[in-house]
Design a protein around this motif. Sequence first.
Motif, short mmCIF file in Angstrom:
data_model
loop_
_atom_site.label_atom_id
_atom_site.label_comp_id
_atom_site.label_asym_id
_atom_site.label_seq_id
_atom_site.Cartn_x
_atom_site.Cartn_y
_atom_site.Cartn_z
N ALA A 179 0.87 -1.18 0.00
CA ALA A 179 0.00 0.00 0.00
C ALA A 179 0.90 1.23 0.00
O ALA A 179 1.72 1.40 0.90
CB ALA A 179 -0.90 0.01 1.23
N ARG A 180 0.79 2.05 -1.02
CA ARG A 180 1.60 3.24 -1.16
C ARG A 180 0.71 4.40 -1.59
O ARG A 180 -0.38 4.19 -2.12
CB ARG A 180 2.71 3.04 -2.20
CG ARG A 180 3.66 1.89 -1.91
CD ARG A 180 4.67 2.24 -0.83
NE ARG A 180 5.72 1.24 -0.72
CZ ARG A 180 5.65 0.15 0.04
NH1 ARG A 180 4.55 -0.09 0.76
NH2 ARG A 180 6.65 -0.70 0.11
N ILE A 181 1.21 5.62 -1.44
CA ILE A 181 0.38 6.80 -1.70
C ILE A 181 1.12 7.81 -2.58
O ILE A 181 2.32 8.04 -2.42
CB ILE A 181 -0.05 7.47 -0.38
CG1 ILE A 181 -0.92 6.49 0.43
CG2 ILE A 181 -0.82 8.77 -0.64
CD1 ILE A 181 -1.30 6.99 1.81
N ILE A 183 -4.39 6.20 -3.09
CA ILE A 183 -3.84 5.05 -2.37
C ILE A 183 -3.73 3.90 -3.38
O ILE A 183 -4.73 3.41 -3.87
CB ILE A 183 -4.75 4.66 -1.20
CG1 ILE A 183 -5.01 5.86 -0.30
CG2 ILE A 183 -4.13 3.49 -0.42
CD1 ILE A 183 -6.21 5.66 0.62
N MET A 184 -2.50 3.53 -3.69
CA MET A 184 -2.26 2.46 -4.66
C MET A 184 -1.97 1.16 -3.91
O MET A 184 -1.16 1.13 -2.99
CB MET A 184 -1.09 2.82 -5.57
CG MET A 184 -1.31 4.05 -6.42
SD MET A 184 -2.75 3.90 -7.53
CE MET A 184 -2.32 2.43 -8.49
N LEU A 185 -2.65 0.10 -4.32
CA LEU A 185 -2.55 -1.17 -3.61
C LEU A 185 -2.19 -2.31 -4.56
O LEU A 185 -2.62 -2.34 -5.70
CB LEU A 185 -3.89 -1.46 -2.92
CG LEU A 185 -4.26 -0.36 -1.92
CD1 LEU A 185 -5.66 0.15 -2.19
CD2 LEU A 185 -4.14 -0.85 -0.50
N GLY A 186 -1.38 -3.23 -4.06
CA GLY A 186 -0.95 -4.38 -4.85
C GLY A 186 -1.33 -5.68 -4.17
O GLY A 186 -1.10 -5.84 -2.97
N GLU A 187 -1.91 -6.60 -4.93
CA GLU A 187 -2.30 -7.91 -4.39
C GLU A 187 -1.70 -9.02 -5.25
O GLU A 187 -1.87 -9.04 -6.48
CB GLU A 187 -3.82 -8.05 -4.34
CG GLU A 187 -4.25 -9.37 -3.71
CD GLU A 187 -5.76 -9.49 -3.58
OE1 GLU A 187 -6.21 -10.50 -3.03
OE2 GLU A 187 -6.49 -8.59 -4.04
N LEU A 224 4.87 1.39 -5.78
CA LEU A 224 4.53 -0.04 -5.82
C LEU A 224 5.57 -0.81 -6.62
O LEU A 224 5.92 -1.94 -6.30
CB LEU A 224 3.16 -0.26 -6.49
CG LEU A 224 1.88 0.05 -5.71
CD1 LEU A 224 0.69 -0.44 -6.52
CD2 LEU A 224 1.89 -0.57 -4.35
N GLY A 225 6.04 -0.20 -7.69
CA GLY A 225 7.02 -0.82 -8.57
C GLY A 225 7.35 0.13 -9.69
O GLY A 225 7.05 1.33 -9.60
N TRP A 226 7.94 -0.38 -10.77
CA TRP A 226 8.25 0.46 -11.92
C TRP A 226 7.73 -0.22 -13.18
O TRP A 226 7.56 -1.44 -13.22
CB TRP A 226 9.76 0.69 -12.03
CG TRP A 226 10.55 -0.53 -12.42
CD1 TRP A 226 10.96 -0.90 -13.66
CD2 TRP A 226 11.00 -1.58 -11.52
NE1 TRP A 226 11.64 -2.09 -13.62
CE2 TRP A 226 11.67 -2.52 -12.33
CE3 TRP A 226 10.89 -1.79 -10.15
CZ2 TRP A 226 12.24 -3.69 -11.78
CZ3 TRP A 226 11.45 -2.94 -9.61
CH2 TRP A 226 12.12 -3.87 -10.42
N PHE A 268 -1.93 -7.76 -8.89
CA PHE A 268 -2.99 -6.90 -9.38
C PHE A 268 -2.86 -5.53 -8.73
O PHE A 268 -2.32 -5.40 -7.63
CB PHE A 268 -4.36 -7.48 -9.04
CG PHE A 268 -4.63 -8.83 -9.64
CD1 PHE A 268 -4.53 -9.04 -11.00
CD2 PHE A 268 -4.98 -9.91 -8.83
CE1 PHE A 268 -4.77 -10.29 -11.55
CE2 PHE A 268 -5.23 -11.16 -9.37
CZ PHE A 268 -5.13 -11.35 -10.73
N ILE A 269 -3.38 -4.51 -9.42
CA ILE A 269 -3.32 -3.15 -8.92
C ILE A 269 -4.73 -2.63 -8.69
O ILE A 269 -5.62 -2.82 -9.52
CB ILE A 269 -2.62 -2.21 -9.91
CG1 ILE A 269 -1.27 -2.78 -10.34
CG2 ILE A 269 -2.43 -0.82 -9.30
CD1 ILE A 269 -0.65 -2.01 -11.49
N GLY A 270 -4.93 -1.98 -7.57
CA GLY A 270 -6.18 -1.29 -7.30
C GLY A 270 -5.87 0.09 -6.76
O GLY A 270 -4.75 0.35 -6.29
#
Length: 351
Positions: A20-22, A71-75, A149-151, A168-170
Amino acid sequence: MNALKEKLVAQAHAEGFELARICRPSDVPQVPDRLAEFLAEGHHGQMGWLAERSHWRGDPAALWPEARSVIMLGEIYTPQHDPLEVLRYPDKGAISVYAQNKDYHDLVKKRLKRLARWLIAQTSDETSVKVFVDTAPVPEKPLGEAAGLGWQGKHTNLVSRDMGSWFFIGSIFTTLEFETDPAEKDHCGSCRACLDICPTDAFPAPYQLDARRCISYLTIEHDGPVDVELRSLMGNRIYGCDDCLAVCPWNKFAQEAREVRYHARPDLVAPPLAELAQLDDAAFREKFSGSPIKRIGRDRFLRNVLYAIGNSGQASLMDAARQHVGAPDATVADAACWAVERLQDAAKGME
């Protein structure tokens, strides 16, 4: 707000998100130019909505001007098997890992909504939020990079040092103003594994994708017959393509998916093409209920299966192709005729 952010990250993890990043909605200044070039080259193919809503995709702040933070989230959905193994068996169909069980759109969106409701409960009813997961004109990958989250790798997909390529990205847009996280840097280096493995040479250059040659686009988004020159390059890939993701060296750091509904259904890891060719519309809907595959419809899926049959070189699949030569759908009939001709040529070559 820092204390709330710490609680938010902890709650995101509790909901099932690994990262979770912003960032700010305005933290992607390079997107308009990249998108304009992509559209000008016609690399979007039949995906006309990319051009129609490009003003929003190029400027996330324009999508919802009141938003102050994203708010970027990765699952994670890391496969438990080698997704390239099925390519060795031409009588089987290769389905992209993300589509081998439940539709991630539904699962991720439910988590996003729960997290958004939690955030409102922690603040006030005056807090506004909007959740997105791959179904709105949101430049999720650039925002994911801006948030850390990444590049975006050379294959244009997001890569994470913590999750590799399988996630996945949300996103949650909110009127709350959080402290942002640093953007992620590019860690591809001189590696070009993802570029070199592409069966259709869909990357004109590193960090550029021509969707018109991408097997994921061709099997999912493209309507009508696929160009003859590309059909033979599709191999047995019948829904999506994982080649460029699977060879990324950063996958050695990938973790196992916690969500069991992302684990592959045994019948979708390497389904026999002969069985798939027998599916009528009702059987197709039943087999792929709750799967993203259902979205493309039986005829487009059958078109893909017939291309795979034509590429198989398996004489035993001739009848499976022939039964569709007179199909009501012109694209299916064309694919069946092409497959029969390919199998006949293969048989002659073995005489």
